[in-house]
Scaffold this motif. Structure first.
Motif, PDB file in Angstrom:
ATOM      1  N   ALA A   1      -3.613  -6.196  -0.397  1.00 31.50           N
ATOM      2  CA  ALA A   1      -3.468  -4.752  -0.612  1.00 31.50           C
ATOM      3  C   ALA A   1      -4.481  -4.249  -1.629  1.00 31.50           C
ATOM      4  N   ALA A   2      -4.717  -5.016  -2.680  1.00 28.37           N
ATOM      5  CA  ALA A   2      -5.692  -4.623  -3.698  1.00 28.37           C
ATOM      6  C   ALA A   2      -7.088  -4.544  -3.094  1.00 28.37           C
ATOM      7  N   PHE A   3      -7.392  -5.466  -2.181  1.00 27.23           N
ATOM      8  CA  PHE A   3      -8.695  -5.449  -1.508  1.00 27.23           C
ATOM      9  C   PHE A   3      -8.816  -4.198  -0.647  1.00 27.23           C
ATOM     10  N   TYR A   4      -7.746  -3.877   0.079  1.00 29.15           N
ATOM     11  CA  TYR A   4      -7.744  -2.665   0.896  1.00 29.15           C
ATOM     12  C   TYR A   4      -7.886  -1.421   0.024  1.00 29.15           C
ATOM     13  N   ARG A   5      -7.243  -1.416  -1.129  1.00 27.57           N
ATOM     14  CA  ARG A   5      -7.349  -0.261  -2.022  1.00 27.57           C
ATOM     15  C   ARG A   5      -8.790  -0.066  -2.480  1.00 27.57           C
ATOM     16  N   ASN A   6      -9.497  -1.157  -2.746  1.00 28.94           N
ATOM     17  CA  ASN A   6     -10.902  -1.045  -3.120  1.00 28.94           C
ATOM     18  C   ASN A   6     -11.729  -0.417  -1.995  1.00 28.94           C
TER      19      ASN A   6
ATOM     20  N   LEU B   1       0.818  -1.216   0.000  1.00 32.30           N
ATOM     21  CA  LEU B   1       0.000   0.000   0.000  1.00 32.30           C
ATOM     22  C   LEU B   1       0.848   1.260   0.000  1.00 32.30           C
ATOM     23  N   GLU B   2       2.063   1.175   0.542  1.00 31.85           N
ATOM     24  CA  GLU B   2       2.925   2.350   0.605  1.00 31.85           C
ATOM     25  C   GLU B   2       3.267   2.897  -0.778  1.00 31.85           C
ATOM     26  N   GLY B   3       3.105   2.076  -1.794  1.00 32.77           N
ATOM     27  CA  GLY B   3       3.373   2.533  -3.137  1.00 32.77           C
ATOM     28  C   GLY B   3       2.236   3.343  -3.741  1.00 32.77           C
ATOM     29  N   TYR B   4       1.099   3.426  -3.026  1.00 32.88           N
ATOM     30  CA  TYR B   4      -0.092   4.084  -3.575  1.00 32.88           C
ATOM     31  C   TYR B   4      -0.566   5.294  -2.780  1.00 32.88           C
ATOM     32  N   TYR B   5      -0.228   5.359  -1.506  1.00 31.00           N
ATOM     33  CA  TYR B   5      -0.747   6.428  -0.666  1.00 31.00           C
ATOM     34  C   TYR B   5       0.377   7.095   0.125  1.00 31.00           C
ATOM     35  N   GLU B   6       0.038   8.233   0.708  1.00 35.22           N
ATOM     36  CA  GLU B   6       0.925   8.836   1.694  1.00 35.22           C
ATOM     37  C   GLU B   6       0.765   8.004   2.958  1.00 35.22           C
ATOM     38  N   THR B   7       1.825   7.421   3.439  1.00 31.86           N
ATOM     39  CA  THR B   7       1.700   6.472   4.538  1.00 31.86           C
ATOM     40  C   THR B   7       2.640   6.762   5.691  1.00 31.86           C
ATOM     41  N   ALA B   8       2.266   6.270   6.849  1.00 29.81           N
ATOM     42  CA  ALA B   8       3.104   6.321   8.042  1.00 29.81           C
ATOM     43  C   ALA B   8       2.724   5.129   8.901  1.00 29.81           C
ATOM     44  N   SER B   9       3.693   4.547   9.587  1.00 28.95           N
ATOM     45  CA  SER B   9       3.402   3.343  10.356  1.00 28.95           C
ATOM     46  C   SER B   9       4.187   3.298  11.658  1.00 28.95           C
ATOM     47  N   THR B  10       3.505   2.895  12.713  1.00 34.00           N
ATOM     48  CA  THR B  10       4.172   2.621  13.985  1.00 34.00           C
ATOM     49  C   THR B  10       4.134   1.128  14.298  1.00 34.00           C
ATOM     50  N   ALA B  11       3.715   0.318  13.331  1.00 36.34           N
ATOM     51  CA  ALA B  11       3.693  -1.133  13.543  1.00 36.34           C
ATOM     52  C   ALA B  11       5.107  -1.638  13.779  1.00 36.34           C
ATOM     53  N   TRP B  12       5.207  -2.650  14.627  1.00 33.83           N
ATOM     54  CA  TRP B  12       6.526  -3.188  14.983  1.00 33.83           C
ATOM     55  C   TRP B  12       6.363  -4.662  15.308  1.00 33.83           C
ATOM     56  N   PRO B  13       7.147  -5.539  14.672  1.00 33.28           N
ATOM     57  CA  PRO B  13       6.913  -6.981  14.807  1.00 33.28           C
ATOM     58  C   PRO B  13       7.173  -7.581  16.180  1.00 33.28           C
ATOM     59  N   SER B  14       7.710  -6.806  17.120  1.00 31.73           N
ATOM     60  CA  SER B  14       7.940  -7.376  18.448  1.00 31.73           C
ATOM     61  C   SER B  14       6.933  -6.870  19.474  1.00 31.73           C
ATOM     62  N   ILE B  15       5.895  -6.155  19.012  1.00 32.68           N
ATOM     63  CA  ILE B  15       4.935  -5.601  19.955  1.00 32.68           C
ATOM     64  C   ILE B  15       3.703  -6.507  20.066  1.00 32.68           C
ATOM     65  N   THR B  16       3.137  -6.581  21.255  1.00 28.88           N
ATOM     66  CA  THR B  16       1.934  -7.387  21.485  1.00 28.88           C
ATOM     67  C   THR B  16       0.704  -6.485  21.484  1.00 28.88           C
ATOM     68  N   PHE B  17      -0.460  -7.088  21.379  1.00 23.97           N
ATOM     69  CA  PHE B  17      -1.706  -6.323  21.377  1.00 23.97           C
ATOM     70  C   PHE B  17      -1.863  -5.545  22.674  1.00 23.97           C
ATOM     71  N   ALA B  18      -1.569  -6.187  23.791  1.00 20.48           N
ATOM     72  CA  ALA B  18      -1.695  -5.522  25.092  1.00 20.48           C
ATOM     73  C   ALA B  18      -0.795  -4.294  25.163  1.00 20.48           C
ATOM     74  N   GLN B  19       0.404  -4.396  24.615  1.00 17.90           N
ATOM     75  CA  GLN B  19       1.320  -3.264  24.620  1.00 17.90           C
ATOM     76  C   GLN B  19       0.804  -2.124  23.743  1.00 17.90           C
TER      77      GLN B  19
END
Length: 299
Positions: free
Chosen positions: A286-291, A94-112
């Motif tokens: 990503a295509a589904f999200y774009r729709n 999706l980053e190739g289609y929109y202005e994007t920013a992310s704080t996602a991080w693969p070591s973080i849990t939902f509770a955190q």
């Protein structure tokens, strides 16, 4: 340049470990096994010209602005994890289609995420059209969790109903806690940035593997046969995912700023491992999200 050690890859002095007990959670460490922050990883990788790709906070210009938060379904730290066989996530695409920013991080849990709300970095600015959030996979399908949810194979008494092989009270309790967390995040987004639509998903139907640390091992430990019980195992996992989506729909009913993006049956077996889509599947998601994003009227 890199060396694989057990469940980890060491690359450019960055150690990327798969947590066998926490689905969709990774430990990103330095050479002394100390945890690294997104900013530290960016500095580490900038030395070899990979800093921009390693940053957890990325911004590009485009008419629609989309920020994201959550787990490894949004950010697998691609410059490291590709050496474990991973591909770009749907948000990477999706980053190739929109202005994007992310704080996602693969070591973080939902509770955190619920407690710290790292997504505040972007939501507080009140300028993003959409907030893509992914979280809760480990809490409902992590190795230790799944094993506690499952009954022993024999306890199902040959039933053809997947729910007969699960602990209903435990599943309800987990979903209840997840619902509380999602409601908390939804309220924060609504109150802080009323013009931002929150897009959530409940993952896709995963495929347990006999050697898989997250899904396969819990079933084996509960005496399921990964071959003979293949269809039953798939039905049990589908039931859990469907319940997850049911919980998200309840959140959406309470908050108009929350939209459930139903991506079930998009991956269709195209997994990197038990829980991460391969590149072609990520492109389709990503295509589904774009729709969904492009189909919304102006807010």
């Amino acid at each position: 340049m890199y060396a694989e050690v057990l469940e980890a890859t060491v690359l450019n002095n960055t150690r990327f470990e798969k947590d066998p007990n926490k689905c969709l959670v990774y430990h990103i460490l330095d050479e002394n096994r100390a945890p690294l922050t997104p900013e530290q990883v960016a500095v580490e990788w900038s030395a070899i010209g990979k800093g921009d790709d390693a940053l957890a906070h990325r911004i590009r210009r485009s008419p629609t602005s989309v920020c994201a938060g959550g787990d490894a379904w949004v950010n697998v730290l691609i410059e490291v994890s590709r050496f474990l066989g991973y591909n770009k996530t749907f948000f990477d695409v999706l980053e190739g289609y929109y202005e994007t920013a992310s704080t996602a991080w693969p070591s973080i849990t939902f509770a955190q995420v619920v407690e710290r709300k790292p997504f505040k970095l972007h939501i507080d600015k009140g300028r993003f059209d959409y907030f893509v959030f992914s979280g809760g996979g480990n809490e409902i399908l992590g190795c230790g969790v799944l094993q506690k949810l499952l009954k022993d194979r024999s306890a199902g008494n040959g039933s053809g109903k997947p729910e007969d092989y699960l602990m209903p009270d435990r599943l309800d309790a987990i979903l209840g806690k997840l619902k509380d967390g999602y409601l908390d995040i939804a309220r924060y987004v609504r109150n802080t940035s009323p013009g931002t639509q929150m897009l959530v998903h409940g993952y896709d139907y995963p495929v347990a593997r006999a050697d898989g640390p997250w899904l396969g091992r819990p079933f084996v430990r509960r005496s399921f046969d990964m071959g003979a019980d293949k269809e039953l195992i798939a039905e049990i996992l589908a039931h859990v995912i469907d319940r997850f989506y049911g919980m998200l729909e309840e959140v959406s009913e309470k908050h108009a700023n929350v939209t459930v993006v139903d991506i079930r049956n998009i991956v269709r077996g195209r997994w990197t491992d038990e829980m991460h889509p391969d590149l072609e599947a990520s492109k389709d998601i990503a295509a589904f999200y774009r729709n969904v994003i492009d189909g919304y009227p102006s807010m």
